[in-house]
Scaffold this active site. Structure first.
Site, PDB file in Angstrom:
ATOM      1  N   SER A 107       0.709  -1.316  -0.114  1.00 18.25           N
ATOM      2  CA  SER A 107      -0.075  -0.112   0.136  1.00 18.25           C
ATOM      3  C   SER A 107       0.567   1.369   0.114  1.00 18.25           C
ATOM      4  O   SER A 107       1.741   1.415   0.791  1.00 18.25           O
ATOM      5  CB  SER A 107      -0.668   0.154   1.430  1.00 18.25           C
ATOM      6  OG  SER A 107      -1.594   1.193   1.230  1.00 18.25           O
ATOM      7  N   GLY A 108       0.525   2.207  -0.795  1.00 21.53           N
ATOM      8  CA  GLY A 108       1.308   3.439  -0.866  1.00 21.53           C
ATOM      9  C   GLY A 108       2.738   3.310  -1.879  1.00 21.53           C
ATOM     10  O   GLY A 108       3.348   4.266  -1.893  1.00 21.53           O
ATOM     11  N   THR A 112      -1.648   2.460  -8.056  1.00 19.16           N
ATOM     12  CA  THR A 112      -2.634   3.163  -8.557  1.00 19.16           C
ATOM     13  C   THR A 112      -2.303   4.074  -9.745  1.00 19.16           C
ATOM     14  O   THR A 112      -2.809   4.174 -10.617  1.00 19.16           O
ATOM     15  CB  THR A 112      -3.631   3.748  -7.389  1.00 19.16           C
ATOM     16  OG1 THR A 112      -4.308   2.713  -6.585  1.00 19.16           O
ATOM     17  CG2 THR A 112      -5.124   4.183  -8.009  1.00 19.16           C
ATOM     18  N   ASN A 157      -0.945   5.591   3.091  1.00 18.77           N
ATOM     19  CA  ASN A 157      -1.234   6.449   1.795  1.00 18.77           C
ATOM     20  C   ASN A 157      -2.298   7.064   2.145  1.00 18.77           C
ATOM     21  O   ASN A 157      -3.239   6.588   2.667  1.00 18.77           O
ATOM     22  CB  ASN A 157      -1.369   5.119   0.848  1.00 18.77           C
ATOM     23  CG  ASN A 157      -1.589   5.591  -0.559  1.00 18.77           C
ATOM     24  OD1 ASN A 157      -1.697   7.053  -0.688  1.00 18.77           O
ATOM     25  ND2 ASN A 157      -1.794   4.988  -1.579  1.00 18.77           N
ATOM     26  N   SER A 160      -5.372   5.531  -0.361  1.00 15.86           N
ATOM     27  CA  SER A 160      -4.966   4.357  -0.370  1.00 15.86           C
ATOM     28  C   SER A 160      -6.248   3.524  -1.109  1.00 15.86           C
ATOM     29  O   SER A 160      -7.520   3.814  -0.431  1.00 15.86           O
ATOM     30  CB  SER A 160      -4.499   3.685   1.022  1.00 15.86           C
ATOM     31  OG  SER A 160      -4.416   2.316   0.617  1.00 15.86           O
ATOM     32  N   SER A 161      -6.019   2.590  -2.108  1.00 15.80           N
ATOM     33  CA  SER A 161      -7.028   1.899  -2.521  1.00 15.80           C
ATOM     34  C   SER A 161      -7.535   0.566  -1.633  1.00 15.80           C
ATOM     35  O   SER A 161      -6.646   0.064  -1.335  1.00 15.80           O
ATOM     36  CB  SER A 161      -6.767   1.194  -3.939  1.00 15.80           C
ATOM     37  OG  SER A 161      -5.787   2.224  -4.593  1.00 15.80           O
ATOM     38  N   GLY A 387       0.110  -5.922  -3.022  1.00 16.13           N
ATOM     39  CA  GLY A 387       1.084  -6.961  -3.096  1.00 16.13           C
ATOM     40  C   GLY A 387       0.746  -7.759  -1.695  1.00 16.13           C
ATOM     41  O   GLY A 387       0.003  -7.643  -0.830  1.00 16.13           O
ATOM     42  N   GLU A 389       0.967  -8.748   2.108  1.00 16.89           N
ATOM     43  CA  GLU A 389       0.938  -7.973   3.085  1.00 16.89           C
ATOM     44  C   GLU A 389       1.405  -8.721   4.255  1.00 16.89           C
ATOM     45  O   GLU A 389       1.012  -9.839   4.660  1.00 16.89           O
ATOM     46  CB  GLU A 389      -0.543  -7.574   3.497  1.00 16.89           C
ATOM     47  CG  GLU A 389      -0.907  -6.327   2.350  1.00 16.89           C
ATOM     48  CD  GLU A 389      -2.167  -5.565   2.794  1.00 16.89           C
ATOM     49  OE1 GLU A 389      -2.870  -6.174   3.671  1.00 16.89           O
ATOM     50  OE2 GLU A 389      -2.391  -4.700   2.030  1.00 16.89           O
TER      51      GLU A 389
HETATM   52  N1  LIG Z   1       4.995   7.943  -9.888  1.00 15.07           N
HETATM   53  C1  LIG Z   1       4.712   8.563  -8.989  1.00 15.07           C
HETATM   54  N2  LIG Z   1       4.944   9.786  -9.302  1.00 15.07           N
HETATM   55  C2  LIG Z   1       4.715  10.821  -8.168  1.00 15.07           C
HETATM   56  N3  LIG Z   1       4.186  10.345  -7.175  1.00 15.07           N
HETATM   57  C3  LIG Z   1       3.659   9.246  -6.870  1.00 15.07           C
HETATM   58  C4  LIG Z   1       3.781   8.255  -8.134  1.00 15.07           C
HETATM   59  N4  LIG Z   1       3.491   7.119  -7.634  1.00 15.07           N
HETATM   60  C5  LIG Z   1       2.694   7.214  -6.472  1.00 15.07           C
HETATM   61  N5  LIG Z   1       3.171   8.485  -6.217  1.00 15.07           N
HETATM   62  C6  LIG Z   1       2.502   8.970  -4.600  1.00 15.07           C
HETATM   63  O1  LIG Z   1       2.373   8.145  -3.901  1.00 15.07           O
HETATM   64  C7  LIG Z   1       0.893   8.050  -3.264  1.00 15.07           C
HETATM   65  C8  LIG Z   1       0.488   6.751  -3.147  1.00 15.07           C
HETATM   66  O2  LIG Z   1       0.403   6.226  -4.459  1.00 15.07           O
HETATM   67  P1  LIG Z   1      -0.744   5.168  -4.832  1.00 15.07           P
HETATM   68  O3  LIG Z   1      -0.682   4.854  -6.221  1.00 15.07           O
HETATM   69  O4  LIG Z   1      -1.880   5.463  -4.428  1.00 15.07           O
HETATM   70  O5  LIG Z   1      -0.278   3.971  -3.863  1.00 15.07           O
HETATM   71  P2  LIG Z   1      -0.953   2.464  -3.894  1.00 15.07           P
HETATM   72  O6  LIG Z   1      -1.939   2.437  -4.908  1.00 15.07           O
HETATM   73  O7  LIG Z   1      -0.110   1.393  -4.326  1.00 15.07           O
HETATM   74  O8  LIG Z   1      -1.354   2.213  -2.483  1.00 15.07           O
HETATM   75  C9  LIG Z   1       0.256   8.958  -4.408  1.00 15.07           C
HETATM   76  O9  LIG Z   1      -0.846   9.492  -3.822  1.00 15.07           O
HETATM   77  C10 LIG Z   1       1.083   9.841  -4.989  1.00 15.07           C
HETATM   78  O10 LIG Z   1       1.358  10.828  -4.052  1.00 15.07           O
HETATM   79 MG   LIG Z   2      -3.952   2.007  -4.700  1.00 15.10          MG
END
Ligand SMILES: Nc1ncnc2c1ncn2[C@@H]1O[C@H](COP(=O)(O)OP(=O)(O)O)[C@@H](O)[C@H]1O
Ligand SMILES: [Mg+2]
Length: 1082
Positions: A107-108, A112, A157, A160-161, A387, A389
């Site tokens: 997560s984070g 996404t 995050n 976070s989804s 992924g 956990e």
């Molecule tokens: N490629 C990227 N460039 C800039 N910031 C990113 C990038 N990927 C993730 N982030 C930052 O990290 C935070 C968490 O990403 P996210 O995709 O929501 O994580 P996950 O879906 O894996 O939990 C986003 O809100 C963003 O601020």
């Molecule tokens: Mg996500």
């Protein structure tokens, strides 16, 4: 010109972990860190992309970047998620291969974001057009809707989804998007009723309360104040960087774009409001007669409002919170609920309500975005799922998630190997067995239908009797104890008895990514996922169409006594479907890694990353990938990249690329076991070989660069030089022109000057002439004027007073002169020339004139006197004059002779008969006849002789006899010598050799010396007038006389007067005759 580049260019660390040498976890982490520090957040493992979350926006997602990666080969540019997206999209479009993009990570870690990047890339590169754009827009706008309802702020995050998402995007044969299908997995519905500290409920609750208009809120009977709602955590209600109000508008807008009707949106919001209201319903116990507590709704206001919102009869719902009806075999048994059960029921309802709403949303979106055509589509699936956990407290959810990841790893291994194998077959390379860990055994432990953990759990849940988590664990201990990946306190392995890290209520599974300890608490409950039938029936009775739709099992006419499938089996089957789905597709992996726990940029926490690398199985990934050949490259690009390393392939290889590569490898002497030739690719076994090639290439490039530089510099200098030369010619031309112009101008101005001078000169000349002319004219006038003036003045001068002085002066002078002259006339002296008298001058100024007059008078007087002379007297005087000329001031005798008249014929020769005879001897007239003393040559004694002088001869005759003793023709006489003294001696010198000179010269003495010599001279001078010779008169006190042969010097000396006053002569010796002359008496 397209520039051929490669992933290998300007690599930071290695761009592909497969090339890592040596391969170890440390070097792996070090490479990641190095690249992360240089903002290289993407790294490959073969075709897998590792993505590090930068936690800040990087300038690598611009439209220019999209263009850069568009239609480029995967290994051509530095690692990027766009390269993967492009690869996937192109093989989908061009090779008709369905694709799936599997994004995993904690997560984070950026899953996404990655999925959105992939979708936006595909949207950017696929076709355009009104219809296509609409579809694209709908697909993209489904994200904000799902994120609002499915995402929440967690400690890891902010966005976070809280659900797994798989989205199939469908394309037509051209690669234009047609639509999509979204599947969701396992929404974390417990979050609706309870959030861990520092976390929030789903975004939509906050968005609704902050962003909705007052009017909407009123309709929904909501209050803007978060604190009024039990389900909303308050400590982190406001999140930095999240603007809930704006997001609400975005979400509403997105819902509209996706195709939600206004009333649908309203219904959705009503359900959201209902959940909030539901949370506020509280219960109080009410004692019953049978000593049990029955729960009652404490404050019915919220209940009432909720029922109004959903169109539910309040009493029905109220009852459902107090009683539970259990139906068994057509028998209905109603039991009361205590307060705890009521709360449980309420929360279960809230959770169910929300999760069903979410599923409904997904279905609704799918309806909107589903492809309209029935024709075959190409599909690209994007999986955004958690992924592995591994928490401190791992529960049912983690178990499920990790199971999912095990399955994904299975696919990964299967597909990677399959792909590898296929490639080997395709390329005609011999298949070498690859050693790797196959996690099928773990999957089997979990999902086996007979003795898998999930099957055991389901069995427990369905088993009649008391079922608890503990009984479930006991079951596991008996069934799975033998399994090598299963550990628990009671499993057969006795060593665990001493392992205190393994608590009693837990079991541990050794996942492929690491060991995970699961706590069995809640497993049964969560798996059951029960909602009391009374509640679902109450919901079904609602007049609200959406809520009715969400609880179809509440329909009394369709009472299904069969238990609904457990959460575990539901998940298992959906994972099964997903896996089947994925297996038909070409997988593309994105592995997301979170660099730190602080959501901060630039921080790389090695331990955290290491943990993720482990559970993502990345090392395993590399190993599988490297098992056969680490690196492969089509012959074309390979030759293109390394052709400069061999003379035969540089700069151009004419034959097929493969032969070129063969020549190249042979030339470089790469050991043959290090690589294999496939049909279209070369396979390199070890990264070392690749690095060897790269190093050689780098060196070679430097040389080539130098060469290119050299040629370029030469070219540049030459062009520069030519330019300079050209410019120089131009400049010179211009300068020459300029110089000539200047020169011309100078000449011109000089000419002008000269001209002007010349003209000036001419003009001046003319002016002069004209002036002269004018002056002449003026002069004429002036002269005329002067003339007239003169005339006039002359005429009138007499009248001028100025003239008076002069006149008087003249007059006075005249008068004085007159008087003077008259005085002189009257006072003139006698006419005697010897009269010295002369009157005195009266005026001094007359001095000159007076003297002049005196001399004039004297001359005039002399002239008068001379004019009285007769011829004879005149001759006498003439002789006297001659004598004076000869002797005056030369001989002392002269003064005494002046007063003596020259008688000439002293002897009266013609009359004296005594000299008759003598006279007759002489033919000529005698000019002088006198007695002289002839000095004897021998003794100096004198003898008297008569000297006759005629015009032709000098005759010496005896005085007594008158006999001629000597006659000398005058021409024989050359000179006469006399002394300066007062004597009468004279010597006649004769011409040598003449007849008369036989006896020598004559030395004579005369009384009338002056007269005699004068007459001699006179005759000589008259003779010389007739052509005779002049007689020399030599006056000196010493002269030579020729006596016969001897020359005798006659010397005159002064002596005292002796006997008389005459001079005496005495022969001193042969040579000297001395004459003593008495000094003249004054
Ligand atoms: N490629 C990227 N460039 C800039 N910031 C990113 C990038 N990927 C993730 N982030 C930052 O990290 C935070 C968490 O990403 P996210 O995709 O929501 O994580 P996950 O879906 O894996 O939990 C986003 O809100 C963003 O601020
Ligand atoms: Mg996500």
């Amino acid at each position: 010109m397209e520039v051929k580049t490669s992933l290998l260019d300007n690599m930071i660390g290695v761009g592909d972990m497969v090339l890592l040498e040596p391969l170890s976890e440390d070097s792996f982490l070090e490479n990641l860190k190095k690249r992360f520090d240089h903002n290289e957040i993407y790294t490959y493992i073969g075709s897998v992309v590792i993505s590090m979350n930068p936690y800040r926006s990087l300038p690598i997602y611009s439209p220019e970047k999209v263009e850069e990666y568009r239609n480029r080969n995967f290994y051509e540019l530095s690692p990027h998620i766009y390269a993967l997206a492009d690869e996937a999209y192109r093989s989908l479009r061009d090779q008709d291969k369905d694709q799936c993009i599997l994004i995993t990570g904690e997560s984070g870690s950026g899953k996404t974001e990655a999925s959105k990047l992939v979708m936006s890339y595909v949207a950017a590169v696929c076709g355009k057009g009104q219809e296509v754009n609409k579809v694209k827009e709908q697909l993209l706008q489904s994200n904000p809707v799902l994120e609002a309802f499915g995402n929440a702020k967690t400690v890891r995050n902010d966005n976070s989804s809280r659900f797994g998402k798989y989205m199939d995007i469908e394309f037509d044969f051209k690669g234009d998007p047609l639509g999509g299908v979204i599947s969701n997995y396992l929404l974390e519905k417990s979050r609706v009723v309870k959030q861990p500290r520092g976390e929030r409920n789903f975004h939509i609750f906050y968005q609704l309360l902050s962003g909705a208009s007052d009017d909407t809120l009123k309709k929904l009977k909501l209050d803007r104040d978060f604190s009024k709602y039990n389900y909303l955590s308050l400590d982190s209600a406001v999140v930095n960087g999240l603007d809930d109000a704006t997001s609400f508008r975005t979400v509403k807008n997105a819902m509209q774009i996706v195709g939600f009707m206004e009333d649908e949106i309203q219904s959705v919001l009503e359900l959201v409001a209902a959940v909030l209201k539901l949370g506020n319903i509280e219960f109080k116990p009410e004692s019953r007669c049978n000593d049990t507590d029955e729960s009652r709704v404490r404050d019915k206001n919220d209940l009432k409002e909720m029922c109004e919102l959903l169109g539910i009869e309040q009493t029905v719902l109220e009852r459902a919170f107090s009683y539970r009806t259990v139906e068994a075999k057509l028998e209905k048994v109603s039991t009361t609920l205590n307060v705890a059960q009521a709360y449980y029921a309420r929360d279960a309802l809230a959770k169910n309500l929300y999760s069903r709403l979410f599923s409904w949303l997904v279905t609704r979106i799918n309806e909107s975005i589903k492809a309209q055509t029935k024709s075959r589509h190409k599909v690209m699936g994007v999986l955004d799922i958690y992924g592995f956990e591994i928490f401190e407290d791992n529960s049912f959810e983690q178990f499920i998630i990790n199971y999912c990841n095990e399955k994904l790893q299975q696919i990964f291994i299967e597909l990677t190997l399959r792909e590898e194998q296929e490639e080997y077959i395709r390329e005609g390379i011999e298949w070498t067995n690859i050693e790797y860990f196959n996690n099928a055994v773990i999957c089997d432990l979990i999902e086996n239908n007979q003795n898998g953990i999930m099957a055991m759990l389901d069995e427990e849940c369905l088993r009649p009797g008391t079922v608890t988590d503990e009984t479930f664990l006991d079951k596991l201990n008996t069934v799975c104890a033998e399994h090598q990946h299963f550990e628990s306190r009671l499993s057969k392995n006795s060593k665990f008895l001493n392992d205190h890290s393994l608590p009693h209520s837990c079991f541990r599974i050794q996942h492929y990514a690491g060991k995970v300890l699961y706590c069995v608490e809640g497993f049964v409950d969560k798996n059951n996922d029960l909602l009391y039938r009374d509640l679902s029936q109450a919901m079904f009775k609602a007049t609200h169409s959406l809520i009715k739709e969400l609880f179809p099992e509440g329909n009394p006419s369709k009472v299904n006594l069969k238990r609904p499938p457990t959460a575990g089996s539901q998940f298992k089957s959906s994972v099964g479907t997903l896996m089947k789905n994925l297996q038909t597709k070409n997988p593309n992996y994105i592995r997301c890694i979170k660099p730190n726990d602080k959501k901060a940029a630039h921080i790389f926490t090695a331990s955290l990353v290491c943990h993720q690398v482990r559970y993502l199985g990345l090392m395993e990934n590399v190993r599988v990938r490297r098992a056969g050949y680490a690196f492969r490259q089509p012959y074309g690009p390979c030759l293109e990249r390394y052709k400069m390393l061999c003379k035969r392939t540089w700069p151009h290889w004419r034959g097929p690329a493969r032969e070129g590569v063969e020549v190249l490898m042979a030339d470089l002497q790469v050991p043959t076991e290090e690589f294999s030739y496939g049909r279209s690719k070369i396979f390199i076994r070890n990264p070392r070989t690749l690095f060897f090639l790269e190093e050689r290439r780098r060196q070679c490039l430097q040389d080539l660069a130098t060469l290119i530089q050299k040629i370029y510099r030469g070219w540049k200098c030459r062009t520069h030089f030519l330019l300079l030369k050209k410019s120089q010619v131009v400049v010179a031309a211009w300068y020459r022109r300029y110089a000539q112009q200047k020169k011309y101008q100078r000449i011109k101005s000089a000419t002008t000057v000269v001209q002007s001078y010349a003209r000036g000169w001419q003009a001046r000349k003319l002016l002069r002439e004209l002036k002269h002319q004018k002056r002449c004219e003026e002069a004429v006038t002036t002269i005329a004027a002067y003339w007239h003036g003169t005339q006039v003045r002359r005429e009138y001068r007499k009248f001028f007073r100025a003239n008076a002085g002069k006149k008087i002066y003249n007059f006075t002078i005249q008068r004085i002169m007159q008087k003077y002259f008259l005085g002189v006339k009257s006072g003139l002296p006698s006419m005697s020339p010897v009269d010295k008298n002369w009157p005195a001058r009266p005026y001094r100024f007359l001095d000159a004139a007076h003297a002049q007059l005196r001399s004039i008078f004297h001359l005039w007087r002399c002239k008068k006197y001379r004019s009285q002379f007769s011829e004879e007297r005149k001759a006498v005087y003439q002789e006297k004059l001659e004598a004076s000329e000869l002797f005056k001031d030369k001989k002392s005798l002269y003064p005494s002779s002046v007063s003596q008249p020259f008688k000439g014929d002293y002897l009266e020769i013609s009359k004296n008969p005594k000299y008759q005879k003598l006279n007759s001897c002489v033919e000529e007239k005698v000019l002088l006849a006198d007695v002289v003393n002839k000095i004897n040559r021998a003794n100096g004694k004198g003898a008297s002789r008569i000297l006759l002088l005629t015009k032709k001869n000098v005759v010496l005759a005896d005085q007594k006899t008158g006999q001629v003793k000597a006659s000398v023709a005058l021409p024989d006489l050359i000179s006469v010598s006399v002394s300066t003294q007062n004597d009468g001696f004279f010597a006649l010198k004769l011409k040598e050799g003449s007849a008369s000179a036989v006896k020598g010269d004559f030395l004579l003495s005369s009384e009338h010396l002056i007269e005699t010599i004068t007459k001699l001279h006179h005759i000589g001078s008259t003779a010389s007038d007739d052509g005779g010779e002049q007689l020399d008169i030599n006056i000196s006190d010493e002269f030579l006389v020729q006596f016969k042969q001897d020359k005798v010097c006659v010397k005159f000396i002064q002596a005292a007067p002796k006997n008389g006053n005459s001079a005496s002569c005495k022969r001193k010796n042969n040579r000297l005759l001395e004459v003593s002359v008495p000094a003249a008496t004054a």
